[in-house]
Scaffold this motif. Structure first.
Motif, mmCIF file in Angstrom:
data_model
loop_
_atom_site.group_PDB
_atom_site.id
_atom_site.type_symbol
_atom_site.label_atom_id
_atom_site.label_comp_id
_atom_site.label_asym_id
_atom_site.label_seq_id
_atom_site.Cartn_x
_atom_site.Cartn_y
_atom_site.Cartn_z
ATOM 1 N N ALA A 220 -1.075 -4.306 5.908
ATOM 2 C CA ALA A 220 -1.692 -4.431 4.703
ATOM 3 C C ALA A 220 -2.311 -3.182 4.887
ATOM 4 O O ALA A 220 -2.754 -1.985 4.437
ATOM 5 C CB ALA A 220 -2.266 -5.675 4.272
ATOM 6 N N LEU A 225 -1.853 -3.029 0.630
ATOM 7 C CA LEU A 225 -2.069 -4.750 0.258
ATOM 8 C C LEU A 225 -1.076 -4.516 -1.194
ATOM 9 O O LEU A 225 -0.200 -5.434 -0.858
ATOM 10 C CB LEU A 225 -3.514 -4.870 -0.368
ATOM 11 C CG LEU A 225 -3.117 -6.772 -0.388
ATOM 12 C CD1 LEU A 225 -2.666 -7.713 0.809
ATOM 13 C CD2 LEU A 225 -5.074 -7.142 -0.988
ATOM 14 N N THR A 228 2.554 -4.374 0.789
ATOM 15 C CA THR A 228 2.441 -4.425 1.867
ATOM 16 C C THR A 228 3.135 -5.918 0.854
ATOM 17 O O THR A 228 4.316 -6.529 0.982
ATOM 18 C CB THR A 228 1.757 -5.490 1.848
ATOM 19 O OG1 THR A 228 1.729 -3.821 3.439
ATOM 20 C CG2 THR A 228 2.061 -6.703 3.420
#
Length: 241
Positions: A220, A225, A228
């Motif tokens: 990330a 984030l 991911t």
């Protein structure tokens, strides 16, 4: 469908480095769920070097998917989970000074103890999972404890995967097949990443959940984030080639 539970220990490690509330752990948990996580995992340790006991209490109030709390069932840990009543408790036999989990339970030696702990946790409504190496004898003994699930410790798989995927997965697949015969649910976690996760998923029958933290948070940093989490979710679809 195999669910992805995101372990947020490393986010707590970063927060604790400065002693304030940045990054905000609760907001990170909310964001993980918004971005596609189907559960949140935490592993509070006695020294609270990452997740603190109070974090677990606070997370219970904001997590809307499933909260999975991992740990060695010491008296303090059991008091915490009795108070919080997470959806799942994963029993891990790690020493207080362990850097990270590094072995599964000996469910033969600790059978009577685990039976009592499992019964106590199920009585308050928690699903229980026991952290195991892919050993057939340990799987058989785990089935006698009354646990709902087992979680395979996958460090050995991850270590061997780059040179021999077939050899790396073999003991896990055999143990997973036995778990199905014994009506045990199956989770997996430790050192899983974007390189080895899809192969594990394709080759473990009955895999209900993976919990991933360190690699996912590292990815990330570069990928973001949200992106991911979506990439990890994609490894858990049946369309992977």
């Amino acid at each position: 469908m195999t669910k992805l539970s995101v372990n947020i220990n490393k986010i707590a490690t970063l927060r604790n480095a400065r002693g304030h509330n940045r990054p905000n752990l609760l907001q990170a948990a909310r964001d993980c769920e918004q971005f596609g996580a189907q559960g949140i995992t935490v592993h509070p340790r006695p020294d609270e070097r990452h997740i603190r006991y109070q974090d677990v209490r606070d997370l219970k109030a904001v997590v809307t998917t499933e909260l999975n709390v991992e740990g060695n069932p010491t008296p303090d840990f059991l008091d915490l989970v009795r108070e919080v009543r997470p959806e799942q408790v994963t029993l891990v036999p790690d020493a207080p000074d362990a850097i990270t989990s590094n072995a599964g339970w000996d469910t033969v030696q600790h059978q009577a103890y685990l039976q009592q702990v499992v019964a106590d946790l199920k009585a308050i409504g928690c699903r229980v999972s026991i952290f195991l190496d892919p050993d057939l004898d340990m799987v058989r003994a785990a089935a006698t404890t009354g646990t709902d699930r087992i979680e395979f410790y996958t460090e050995d798989y991850a270590r061997r995967y780059p040179t021999s995927p077939e050899e790396a997965i073999r003991p896990y697949r055999e143990a997973a097949e036995l778990a199905q015969e014994l009506n045990l649910g199956l989770n997996a976690g430790h050192d899983l990443d974007l390189d080895n996760l899809a192969y594990l998923h394709r080759n473990l029958p009955g895999l209900a959940e993976v919990s991933i933290g360190h690699a996912l948070i590292c990815d990330a940093l570069y990928l973001g984030l949200e992106n991911t989490i979506q990439l990890y979710r994609r490894q858990l679809t049946d369309t992977q080639s």
